[in-house]
Design an enzyme around this catalytic site. Structure first.
Site, mmCIF file in Angstrom:
data_model
loop_
_atom_site.group_PDB
_atom_site.id
_atom_site.type_symbol
_atom_site.label_atom_id
_atom_site.label_comp_id
_atom_site.label_asym_id
_atom_site.label_seq_id
_atom_site.Cartn_x
_atom_site.Cartn_y
_atom_site.Cartn_z
ATOM 1 N N ASP A 284 0.814 -1.222 0.000
ATOM 2 C CA ASP A 284 0.000 0.000 0.000
ATOM 3 C C ASP A 284 0.847 1.272 0.000
ATOM 4 O O ASP A 284 2.034 1.246 0.303
ATOM 5 C CB ASP A 284 -0.877 0.036 1.270
ATOM 6 C CG ASP A 284 -1.977 -1.017 1.219
ATOM 7 O OD1 ASP A 284 -1.956 -1.861 0.307
ATOM 8 O OD2 ASP A 284 -2.847 -0.981 2.111
ATOM 9 N N HIS A 427 3.905 -2.150 3.050
ATOM 10 C CA HIS A 427 3.940 -0.830 2.426
ATOM 11 C C HIS A 427 5.227 -0.684 1.623
ATOM 12 O O HIS A 427 6.310 -0.866 2.188
ATOM 13 C CB HIS A 427 3.824 0.264 3.498
ATOM 14 C CG HIS A 427 2.531 0.165 4.258
ATOM 15 N ND1 HIS A 427 2.356 -0.748 5.286
ATOM 16 C CD2 HIS A 427 1.352 0.798 4.105
ATOM 17 C CE1 HIS A 427 1.108 -0.646 5.740
ATOM 18 N NE2 HIS A 427 0.481 0.298 5.041
HETATM 19 ZN ZN ZN Z 1 -2.442 3.025 3.392
#
Ligand code: ZN
Length: 467
Positions: A284, A427
């Site tokens: 993400d 991430h």
């Molecule tokens: Zn996020």
């Protein structure tokens, strides 16, 4: 009177024979030498068609080429045809006269495109030496007219572009559809490998790039020359703007559109075994050039896929990353424009967060995400109508990589929880996460996991239900 008349007949007769002999000798002399004939090109009235003819029973040839009155272009083309003729004559020189009698060289050309920007000439050659089967060959020339420069494929693509991979993927997928070609898989694979030599023959048309494969390159020789037309749109991010500009690339006369032009990259075939373990890595908050690139490289190395839930505001800065993700079989999902908690926003704001992100991804890559991951996983019933057809995808395994920022800890946490069918959240904007991802990709593969995208995971789940 009678006598005189007879005499006249005799004289006329002798004169006639003399004339015939002279004509015969003259035509013999002319015919045995090459002649240069000129006329106009049959499509473009400002282009002259030159012809080199050797109309002889022994090793004749007929070669035509265009003359544009642009020195670099004209010289290149003339050099090409004269080189082909001397090659042919060299091959003939080893043969005896009866072998020469059955030999022939014919080169014709077609100006397939002629605009302000570029001109493309395709030469087709038919050569027969002695009684062996005639051989068809092909040669293309592309020139940039303002630059007065001969163009190779690499000249028309951006420096960073991985155009060879795109061409390789498309040509392999297209040609494989032909059963006769698919029957010689080894030749096809070799001939479409992403190397420059495989893509030397091409033409730049108004809206398409056409690739030509010579006999024996991708298929057995008797199947002849293979061509593939690809819409320029497919290379929107790769082709230099100069060769995309509609006005400058407009053909001088109405252009014949190649049929069946490929309009999009072929979908990666699913090569996943539903009976083996699968796991879906998701990343993400990207894209980010350095860290995302590290992850993509590791994925490619292990022939693995992942899903990237990107922010529209970052796609705007790193548009090329999206195509890079998609080209190697990964998936891109929507993670909003700039990461607000959507449940706190009003309708209009939510809509713009989602739609702006969809539209920028589509604009830079032609791809429209199928999956939504709301920031912080914050969603409610009201939200889903804004997500439209997109599925909301949350996660099973959360190593809290954004918090620990420690490669070893992240690896340990993910590996401890890894299980068939799980979705992992990470991430791709942190160095420690990227380094951990490289290690995780390696270890999961070692343990026999197939690393899949969200769509592939959904497909596997369906397959398993059926079985
Ligand atoms: Zn996020």
């Amino acid at each position: 009177m009678e006598r005189k008349r007879k005499l006249n007949y005799k004289r006329v007769f002798i004169a006639l024979i003399g004339c015939c002999m002279l004509i015969g000798i003259a035509s013999y002399l002319i015919n045995s030498k090459a002649q240069a004939v000129k006329s106009m090109d049959n499509k473009y009235s400002d282009v002259e068609m030159k012809m080199l003819l050797k109309d002889s029973t022994y090793g004749g040839y007929s070669v035509s080429y265009p003359f544009f009155e642009m020195s670099i272009i004209d010289e290149t083309l003339k050099n090409y045809v004269t080189e082909r003729i001397s090659q042919y004559e060299k091959e003939l020189s080893t043969k005896n006269s009866s072998q020469k009698e059955t030999s022939e060289l014919s080169i014709t050309y077609d100006i397939v495109h002629y605009s302000k920007q570029t001109v493309t000439i395709v030469f087709e050659e038919y050569k027969q030496i002695d009684k062996q089967d005639g051989y068809i060959d092909l040669q293309t020339f592309n020139f940039d007219i303002p630059l007065q420069k001969s163009l190779s494929l690499e000249d028309i693509f951006k420096e960073k572009s991985d155009y060879l991979s795109i061409l390789s993927t498309i040509s392999y997928a297209q040609l494989k559809k032909n059963q006769d070609i698919a029957a010689s898989m080894h030749t096809l694979k070799d001939g479409t490998k992403p190397i420059k030599e495989n893509f030397r023959h091409f033409s730049i048309l108004e809206d398409t790039i056409v690739l030509y494969f010579r006999p024996n390159q991708v298929a057995p020789g008797h199947l002849g020359v293979q061509t593939i037309a690809i819409k320029k749109n497919v290379f929107k991010n790769d082709l230099l703007d100069t060769y995309q500009n509609n006005k400058a690339n407009k053909n001088k006369i109405k252009e014949i559109q190649p049929p069946n032009a490929v309009a999009e990259l072929p979908k990666k075939e699913m090569n996943i075994d539903p009976n083996k373990k699968v796991i879906a890595l998701t990343f993400d908050d990207g894209p980010n050039t350095s860290t995302t690139t590290t992850i993509l490289k590791a994925l490619r190395k292990y022939d693995s896929h992942a899903t990237f839930f990107v922010l529209g505001s970052r796609v705007k800065y790193y548009p090329d990353m999206i195509t890079e993700m998609l080209e190697s079989g990964n998936e891109v999902g929507n993670h909003s424009w700039d990461h607000p908690q959507l449940t706190r926003l009003n309708k209009k704001q939510v809509r713009s967060q989602i739609e702006e992100t969809q539209s920028i991804i589509k604009k830079v890559s032609g791809y429209e995400p199928l999956h939504m991951r709301p920031p912080y996983g914050a969603t409610n019933k009201k939200m889903t109508k804004y997500f439209k057809k997109m599925d909301v995808i949350l996660w099973d395994i959360d190593p809290e990589d954004w918090k620990v920022r420690n490669k070893d800890k992240i690896v340990k946490r993910v590996m401890a929880q890894a299980e068939d069918g799980k979705v992992v959240l990470m991430h791709d904007i942190y160095q420690s996460s990227a380094e951990a991802a490289v290690e995780i990709i390696k270890r999961l593969n070692k343990q026999g996991y197939q690393l899949v995208t969200i769509s592939e995971l959904q497909e596997i789940e369906k397959l398993r239900k059926v079985e």
